[in-house]
Design a protein around this motif. Structure first.
Motif, short mmCIF file in Angstrom:
data_model
loop_
_atom_site.label_atom_id
_atom_site.label_comp_id
_atom_site.label_asym_id
_atom_site.label_seq_id
_atom_site.Cartn_x
_atom_site.Cartn_y
_atom_site.Cartn_z
N PHE A 1 12.22 -90.90 -52.03
CA PHE A 1 10.82 -90.47 -52.13
C PHE A 1 9.96 -91.10 -51.03
N ASN A 2 10.24 -92.35 -50.69
CA ASN A 2 9.50 -92.97 -49.58
C ASN A 2 9.81 -92.26 -48.26
N LYS A 3 11.06 -91.88 -48.05
CA LYS A 3 11.44 -91.17 -46.83
C LYS A 3 10.79 -89.78 -46.78
N ILE A 4 10.69 -89.12 -47.94
CA ILE A 4 10.04 -87.81 -47.99
C ILE A 4 8.57 -87.94 -47.62
N ARG A 5 7.89 -88.95 -48.18
CA ARG A 5 6.48 -89.18 -47.84
C ARG A 5 6.32 -89.43 -46.35
N GLU A 6 7.20 -90.27 -45.79
CA GLU A 6 7.15 -90.57 -44.36
C GLU A 6 7.37 -89.30 -43.54
N HIS A 7 8.32 -88.48 -43.96
CA HIS A 7 8.61 -87.22 -43.26
C HIS A 7 7.38 -86.30 -43.27
N ARG A 8 6.71 -86.23 -44.41
CA ARG A 8 5.53 -85.36 -44.51
C ARG A 8 4.38 -85.86 -43.63
N ARG A 9 4.23 -87.18 -43.53
CA ARG A 9 3.19 -87.72 -42.64
C ARG A 9 3.48 -87.32 -41.20
N ILE A 10 4.73 -87.48 -40.79
CA ILE A 10 5.12 -87.13 -39.42
C ILE A 10 5.02 -85.63 -39.21
N GLN A 11 5.47 -84.85 -40.19
CA GLN A 11 5.46 -83.40 -40.08
C GLN A 11 4.03 -82.87 -39.93
N GLY A 12 3.09 -83.54 -40.56
CA GLY A 12 1.69 -83.12 -40.45
C GLY A 12 1.16 -83.22 -39.04
N ARG A 13 1.80 -84.04 -38.20
CA ARG A 13 1.38 -84.21 -36.82
C ARG A 13 2.19 -83.36 -35.84
N THR A 14 3.18 -82.64 -36.32
CA THR A 14 4.10 -81.90 -35.45
C THR A 14 3.75 -80.42 -35.43
N VAL A 15 3.81 -79.82 -34.25
CA VAL A 15 3.61 -78.39 -34.09
C VAL A 15 4.99 -77.76 -33.86
N TYR A 16 5.34 -76.79 -34.69
CA TYR A 16 6.66 -76.18 -34.63
C TYR A 16 6.64 -74.86 -33.86
N GLU A 17 7.79 -74.58 -33.25
CA GLU A 17 7.94 -73.31 -32.56
C GLU A 17 8.13 -72.19 -33.58
N ASP A 18 7.78 -70.98 -33.19
CA ASP A 18 7.97 -69.82 -34.06
C ASP A 18 9.45 -69.47 -34.04
N ASP A 19 10.09 -69.51 -35.20
CA ASP A 19 11.51 -69.19 -35.27
C ASP A 19 11.76 -67.85 -35.96
N SER A 20 10.80 -66.93 -35.85
CA SER A 20 10.96 -65.63 -36.49
C SER A 20 12.13 -64.85 -35.91
N GLU A 21 12.44 -65.06 -34.65
CA GLU A 21 13.57 -64.38 -34.03
C GLU A 21 14.88 -64.79 -34.70
N LYS A 22 15.00 -66.07 -35.02
CA LYS A 22 16.19 -66.55 -35.72
C LYS A 22 16.32 -65.90 -37.09
N VAL A 23 15.18 -65.82 -37.80
CA VAL A 23 15.19 -65.22 -39.13
C VAL A 23 15.60 -63.76 -39.05
N LEU A 24 15.05 -63.03 -38.10
CA LEU A 24 15.40 -61.61 -37.95
C LEU A 24 16.88 -61.44 -37.62
N ASN A 25 17.39 -62.24 -36.71
CA ASN A 25 18.81 -62.15 -36.34
C ASN A 25 19.72 -62.52 -37.50
N HIS A 26 19.28 -63.43 -38.34
CA HIS A 26 20.07 -63.86 -39.49
C HIS A 26 20.01 -62.83 -40.62
N THR A 27 18.92 -62.11 -40.73
CA THR A 27 18.69 -61.20 -41.85
C THR A 27 19.18 -59.78 -41.58
#
Length: 177
Positions: A62-88
């Motif tokens: 649970f501590n690691k999850i909280r830490e991950h969420r704090r870091i994730q809140g500062r991260t900008v992710y790439e759009d991976d819709s192409e991966k989803v379409l190719n997988h689906t």
């Protein structure tokens, strides 16, 4: 080594379920679980044996999850819709695995999204208590130890979490009708 292997085989699937219940999948969950085991083994001398090893690991997780969420809140992710379409879909545009009943799937997905959104409205302790009790079906004593709360406080946390979730989901369903 045999004990550690048995411990890993018994506890790791539980840690995966906790990650999934907390909306963490694939690489994120694997990384957080690996970090949990690393912390467990590096701080093994701090484990006093007053709780089960699984409960102790869950606290670290649970501590690691909280830490991950704090870091994730500062991260900008790439759009991976192409991966989803190719997988689906196939290259010709057909479903690779068609859904059974699109209407039911959409309703279940929508309800699932409502619950996820509503879970975010809970405090960290309410969310942790709810997930551990209702999703993971943990014993109250283990939850109390992991969250460092009394049994009475746990009951209050669960009541408030369920009440907030019920009101939130009812509100969202009402908005959709």
């Amino acid at each position: 080594p045999a004990f550690l292997e048995a411990l890993f085989k018994e506890v790791n699937p539980y840690l995966v379920r906790v990650c999934i219940a907390n909306d963490l999948y694939a690489e994120s969950a694997q990384e957080i679980i690996q970090d949990t085991w690393v912390v467990f083994f590096s701080d093994l001398d701090r484990f006093e044996g007053r709780s089960q090893i699984r409960t102790y690991l869950c606290g670290i997780l649970f501590n690691k999850i909280r830490e991950h969420r704090r870091i994730q809140g500062r991260t900008v992710y790439e759009d991976d819709s192409e991966k989803v379409l190719n997988h689906t879909f196939t290259p010709e545009g057909w479903w690779k695995n068609a859904p059974d009943n699109p209407r039911r799937l959409a309703e279940n997905h929508q309800l699932s999204e409502f619950v996820k959104e509503c879970l975010e409205g809970l405090t960290e302790q309410q969310k942790a208590a709810f997930v551990m009790r209702e999703v993971e079906e943990e014993e109250s004593s283990q939850i109390c130890h992991t969250l460092s709360v009394s049994l009475a406080n746990l009951r209050v946390l669960l009541f408030r979490a369920k009440d907030k979730l019920r009101k939130c989901v009812e509100g969202k369903i009402g908005d959709e009708v």
